[in-house]
Motif scaffolding. Structure first.
Motif, PDB file in Angstrom:
ATOM      1  N   ASN A   6       0.970  -1.231  -0.067  1.00  0.00           N
ATOM      2  CA  ASN A   6      -0.012  -0.008  -0.123  1.00  0.00           C
ATOM      3  C   ASN A   6       0.911   1.070   0.050  1.00  0.00           C
ATOM      4  O   ASN A   6       1.151   1.677   1.039  1.00  0.00           O
ATOM      5  CB  ASN A   6      -0.381   0.019   1.266  1.00  0.00           C
ATOM      6  CG  ASN A   6      -1.845  -0.208   1.830  1.00  0.00           C
ATOM      7  OD1 ASN A   6      -2.753  -0.089   0.908  1.00  0.00           O
ATOM      8  ND2 ASN A   6      -1.485  -0.641   3.007  1.00  0.00           N
ATOM      9  N   ILE A   8       0.389   4.289  -0.205  1.00  0.00           N
ATOM     10  CA  ILE A   8      -0.210   5.612  -0.045  1.00  0.00           C
ATOM     11  C   ILE A   8       0.861   6.766   0.220  1.00  0.00           C
ATOM     12  O   ILE A   8       1.836   6.555   0.628  1.00  0.00           O
ATOM     13  CB  ILE A   8      -1.384   5.354   0.932  1.00  0.00           C
ATOM     14  CG1 ILE A   8      -1.696   4.157   1.377  1.00  0.00           C
ATOM     15  CG2 ILE A   8      -2.678   6.402   0.493  1.00  0.00           C
ATOM     16  CD1 ILE A   8      -2.737   4.231   2.684  1.00  0.00           C
ATOM     17  N   ILE A  61      -0.377   2.125  -5.651  1.00  0.00           N
ATOM     18  CA  ILE A  61      -0.692   1.023  -4.521  1.00  0.00           C
ATOM     19  C   ILE A  61      -0.365  -0.349  -5.414  1.00  0.00           C
ATOM     20  O   ILE A  61      -1.155  -0.726  -6.257  1.00  0.00           O
ATOM     21  CB  ILE A  61      -2.393   1.195  -4.344  1.00  0.00           C
ATOM     22  CG1 ILE A  61      -2.356   2.378  -3.411  1.00  0.00           C
ATOM     23  CG2 ILE A  61      -2.721  -0.031  -3.404  1.00  0.00           C
ATOM     24  CD1 ILE A  61      -4.088   3.052  -3.290  1.00  0.00           C
ATOM     25  N   PHE A  78      -6.133  -1.874  -1.955  1.00  0.00           N
ATOM     26  CA  PHE A  78      -6.526  -0.781  -1.170  1.00  0.00           C
ATOM     27  C   PHE A  78      -8.283  -1.070  -1.392  1.00  0.00           C
ATOM     28  O   PHE A  78      -8.809  -0.592  -2.291  1.00  0.00           O
ATOM     29  CB  PHE A  78      -6.060   0.413  -2.046  1.00  0.00           C
ATOM     30  CG  PHE A  78      -6.406   1.661  -1.039  1.00  0.00           C
ATOM     31  CD1 PHE A  78      -5.685   1.990   0.100  1.00  0.00           C
ATOM     32  CD2 PHE A  78      -7.531   2.704  -1.174  1.00  0.00           C
ATOM     33  CE1 PHE A  78      -5.906   3.019   1.091  1.00  0.00           C
ATOM     34  CE2 PHE A  78      -7.730   3.659  -0.130  1.00  0.00           C
ATOM     35  CZ  PHE A  78      -7.016   3.763   0.923  1.00  0.00           C
TER      36      PHE A  78
END
Length: 336
Positions: A6, A8, A61, A78
């Motif tokens: 992930n 982010i 992601i 995600f």
């Protein structure tokens, strides 16, 4: 198939998608507590605004794959965890995350067997689990859900993102993205050499949750009724009930064994013991919050009493996720 019923950006880099996706609500962006529905903001936001607000970069992601057994995998990205059944009948997935991630999801599926998805089951109607319908519905994928989940997708809904003062505006899905097959209490597929059972035990995380049991593989996907990285989000604004979350979990516990693989809506794959402990904690904390409600305590007073404190580290998530759980349970119990 035979049917019988992930990474982010830095702003959130220290939080996993799974922790974000279930603590304050069932989307991939926030967790936390907001004092009550009536104090929520008046202007709802859409996916693009929400993604920008939290610095979510879908392009960055990754999709990670965990093999459970031959013919059964879990994809993490995600959004809701994706279970993948592969075999001679094709590909069946449980939940499908976001259209922005679908090319990567397809790449992961191709590495397993094929990038053609024959069936997708939506465990409920929230967009972090079902927005991928917008892509798959154009590709002759059969979409299946509980009838209430389809209705949420058909009409759209507002979701209180408890904690950050945001209302998410889940838009109505176009016809091609809506489930083709729905059920009320239970149904089964016979796919890839096993029975795949879809079960609904009443309102829980939402009013349209589906538990998916892979009978041959001895595995179950719980959707967001089981969050294995934070307290669950009880979507009280869309029919969610804490008692229903517990009841659904107890119904599943009664029919699995110590070897069953338990796939949560978010967080790592678990076993029966971890799942049972989660249910035990929910029952204790539900009872404590209910007792404080019965004493006439306000939301703020219940927050100050910290009825979940001894379990917070064990359950996971962060402080805002704890407050979000108390907020949603309080909202549910005081609206009955």
């Amino acid at each position: 198939m035979r049917c019988t019923n992930n990474a982010i950006r830095s702003k959130v880099s220290n939080l996993t998608a799974s922790a974000l996706l279930g603590a304050g609500m069932a989307t991939g962006f926030v967790s936390g507590a907001f004092a009550h529905d009536t104090q929520a903001p008046k202007e709802p936001v859409g996916l693009e605004e929400l993604a920008d607000m939290f610095g979510v970069d879908f392009d960055a992601i990754p999709i990670k794959t965990q093999k459970i057994k031959d013919g059964l995998h879990v994809l993490f990205g995600f959004g809701g965890n994706i279970a993948v059944s592969s075999g001679e009948d094709g590909i069946l997935i449980v939940d499908d995350q976001f259209p922005q991630l679908m090319p990567k999801i397809k790449d992961a599926l191709k590495e397993i067997a094929s990038d053609k998805v024959d069936i997708v089951v939506n465990t409920h109607g929230h967009f972090d689990h079902a927005e991928g319908n917008l892509t798959l519905g154009k590709e002759d994928t059969q979409i299946v859900s509980h009838k209430n989940a389809r209705e949420m997708q058909r009409t759209g809904t507002l979701i209180n993102l408890a904690g950050i003062g945001v209302i998410y505006d889940q838009q109505a899905y176009p016809a091609h993205a809506l489930p083709d097959v729905t059920y009320e209490k239970s149904m089964s597929f016979y796919f890839n050499g096993e029975e795949v059972s879809l079960l609904h035990y009443g309102a829980a995380h939402t009013d349209g949750d589906t538990v998916v049991i892979f009978r041959g593989q001895n595995a179950v996907h719980m959707g967001d009724v089981f969050h294995n990285a934070a307290y669950p989000f009880v979507d009280a604004s869309n029919g969610g009930e804490i008692d229903g979350v517990i009841a659904t979990c107890e119904n599943v516990l009664a029919q699995i064994d110590d070897d069953t693989v338990v796939i949560p809506g978010h967080g790592p794959v678990a076993d029966k013991a971890r799942f049972a402990r989660y249910v035990e904690i929910l029952k204790i904390t539900r009872d404590r919050i209910a007792a404080l409600v019965d004493e006439g305590k306000s939301m703020e007073e219940i927050m100050a009493a910290a009825p979940t404190a001894e379990f917070d580290k064990e359950i996971g998530g962060d402080e805002s996720g704890v407050r979000g759980y108390i907020d949603r349970v309080y909202t549910n119990l005081t609206s009955e």
